[in-house]
Design a protein around this motif. Structure first.
Motif, mmCIF file in Angstrom:
data_model
loop_
_atom_site.group_PDB
_atom_site.id
_atom_site.type_symbol
_atom_site.label_atom_id
_atom_site.label_comp_id
_atom_site.label_asym_id
_atom_site.label_seq_id
_atom_site.Cartn_x
_atom_site.Cartn_y
_atom_site.Cartn_z
ATOM 1 N N PRO A 40 -2.134 23.182 4.121
ATOM 2 C CA PRO A 40 -3.162 22.354 3.490
ATOM 3 C C PRO A 40 -3.701 22.994 2.209
ATOM 4 N N PHE A 74 -6.001 19.214 11.128
ATOM 5 C CA PHE A 74 -4.822 19.186 10.258
ATOM 6 C C PHE A 74 -3.574 19.653 10.999
ATOM 7 N N ASP A 104 1.612 12.420 5.361
ATOM 8 C CA ASP A 104 0.580 11.488 4.880
ATOM 9 C C ASP A 104 -0.790 12.142 4.701
ATOM 10 N N CYS A 105 -0.883 13.476 4.876
ATOM 11 C CA CYS A 105 -2.174 14.155 4.731
ATOM 12 C C CYS A 105 -1.978 15.448 3.943
ATOM 13 N N GLU A 106 -2.659 15.558 2.803
ATOM 14 C CA GLU A 106 -2.551 16.728 1.950
ATOM 15 C C GLU A 106 -3.449 17.863 2.427
ATOM 16 N N THR A 107 -4.669 17.521 2.781
ATOM 17 C CA THR A 107 -5.587 18.548 3.268
ATOM 18 C C THR A 107 -6.710 17.906 4.062
ATOM 19 N N LEU A 108 -7.390 18.739 4.858
ATOM 20 C CA LEU A 108 -8.492 18.273 5.689
ATOM 21 C C LEU A 108 -9.435 19.458 5.883
ATOM 22 N N ILE A 123 -11.034 14.889 2.975
ATOM 23 C CA ILE A 123 -9.646 14.525 3.309
ATOM 24 C C ILE A 123 -8.953 13.996 2.064
ATOM 25 N N SER A 125 -5.441 12.026 1.288
ATOM 26 C CA SER A 125 -4.386 11.331 2.018
ATOM 27 C C SER A 125 -3.922 10.142 1.193
ATOM 28 N N MET A 266 -2.703 9.444 9.436
ATOM 29 C CA MET A 266 -3.897 9.623 8.610
ATOM 30 C C MET A 266 -3.818 8.697 7.399
ATOM 31 N N GLY A 267 -4.983 8.264 6.913
ATOM 32 C CA GLY A 267 -5.025 7.504 5.669
ATOM 33 C C GLY A 267 -4.867 6.020 5.878
ATOM 34 N N LEU A 291 -0.921 11.186 -2.358
ATOM 35 C CA LEU A 291 -1.895 11.771 -1.434
ATOM 36 C C LEU A 291 -3.168 12.192 -2.155
#
Length: 405
Positions: A40, A74, A104-108, A123, A125, A266-267, A291
């Protein structure tokens, strides 16, 4: 996702084809997935690469991100994605998630403002479209996609006795299942039918008792089940109804967490929000592919009990929450409640008809004395010459003008 078929040939068998045919190990297929688990983003420089405008829109982001921690959600999210891949076999290759849906998720990140102590989950996404939800008390709704369901997790007590159009099809399905049940199906099928009937009856009961958010009318986001409520505990636990500000292309959109989605996805946001971001968005076309859609979720901020959406109140609450994380720049979008009936345009008042001009008749001219019939005057005595020569009195002088004129 690219599919490849590789045939591995073993040395010539020492047995005949008849014997090989009876050995399961002689002819088998294996489906192998090779995926990488991403790391992430957790510093401002990495975030800036995706969203160069974010530090300007959220002035305290740089401060909060320094002490932010990667949420355990994450890693759990990507572990769940891997677990799901194991469930697919050759019979369901067509249902495998695409590369895009897997990543589908870059960072959290879990963040907290150092002064106000307000917590937020940051988030990055993509944004898929959720068309679910119905509320016949406010507006008729038809299924907007092949995956449409008339329910959302955010719900409140019905206010009217209007019949939901989604009840009759479910009642018809129950009748069909009961007829199949009467036909003495197998034990396994009987269990499936009984479970389906229970689910349908629960759905009918919910449709009679509750109203739900409307994907096409209400701005909300969807978070994965692995992130919500009972699946999480602690100060960063998120619940349905919590407020969320979605940021895209310099605009901040006030929303709430309105629904719970698949555990490993996610997203996702309501069709209303997606349409505002891209007019091409629909049930099969997402508005944000990359994202960099930003979701700023505020744990523990939900208002209870849930009620009919008040979009002005949502905006006011989101503005307050943003202030508690250091304020914001840019536009905080103001939603119009499109479920309210449009008032007819005001009819302009008729122009006042001008009153007919009354012509005041001119006063009758006095008849000159010379023309009046009168008795002949008595002869006056003759005027002296001096009297006749006296000039008339002069006209008064005009008043002296005031100084300066």
């Amino acid at each position: 996702m690219k599919y490849e078929v590789e045939v591995q040939r073993d040395p010539v068998s020492a047995v005949t084809a008849t014997e090989d045919n009876s050995d399961p190990a002689s002819y088998r297929a294996e489906l192998v997935f090779k995926v990488k688990i991403p790391k992430p983003d957790k510093d401002l420089a990495a975030v800036r690469k995706l969203n160069s405008h974010l530090p300007d829109l959220l002035p305290s982001l740089a401060t909060m991100i320094e002490t932010a921690k990667v949420s355990p959600v994450f890693n759990d999210l990507y572990n769940l994605k891997c677990d799901e891949l194991k469930k697919f076999g050759l019979d369901h290759v067509d249902r495998l998630p695409t590369r895009h849906n897997f990543y589908d998720c870059e960072t959290l990140l879990e963040m907290q403002h150092p002064e106000t102590k307000r917590r937020a989950i940051f988030i990055l996404s993509d944004m898929d479209v959720d068309t679910d939800g119905s509320d016949v008390d406010r507006v008729p709704v038809e299924g907007a996609s092949s995956t449409f369901q008339p329910f959302t997790s955010y719900r409140w007590a019905r206010k009217t006795d209007k019949e939901s159009p989604f009840i009759a099809p479910r009642e018809a399905s129950i009748k069909d299942l009961e007829a199949e049940l009467a036909g003495d199906p197998t034990a396994a099928r009987r269990t499936q039918i009984q479970s389906a009937i229970r689910d349908l009856k629960t759905e009918i009961s919910d449709l009679k008792k509750f109203s739900f958010l409307i994907g096409s009318a209400d701005p909300f986001v969807v978070l994965p089940g692995s992130m919500i409520g009972v699946n999480r505990s602690g100060p960063f636990s998120v619940s349905v109804g919590d407020y969320c500000v979605v940021i895209h292309e310099g605009v901040l959109y006030p929303t709430i967490v309105g629904d719970v989605g698949p555990r490993a996805r996610m997203g996702e946001a309501s069709l209303r929000l997606c349409k505002q971001i891209s007019d091409k968005a629909n049930g099969g076309n997402r508005p944000v592919d990359d994202l960099k859609a930003t979701y700023l979720v505020f744990p523990g901020s939900a208002d209870k009990p849930f009620a009919v959406p008040d979009l002005d109140k949502w905006r006011t609450k989101c503005a307050k929450l943003l202030d508690e994380v250091g304020g914001y720049q840019g536009e905080l979008f103001a939603w119009e409640d499109i479920t309210k009936p449009k008032l007819p345009p005001a009819t302009p008042a008729p122009a006042a008809t001008p009153a007919p001009t009354q012509t005041t008749p001119a006063p009758a001219q006095a008849t000159p004395a010379s023309a009046q019939t009168a008795p002949a005057p008595t002869q006056a005595p003759p005027t002296s010459a001096k009297s006749a020569a006296t000039p008339p009195a002069s006209s008064p002088k005009p008043a002296t003008p005031p100084p300066g004129h």
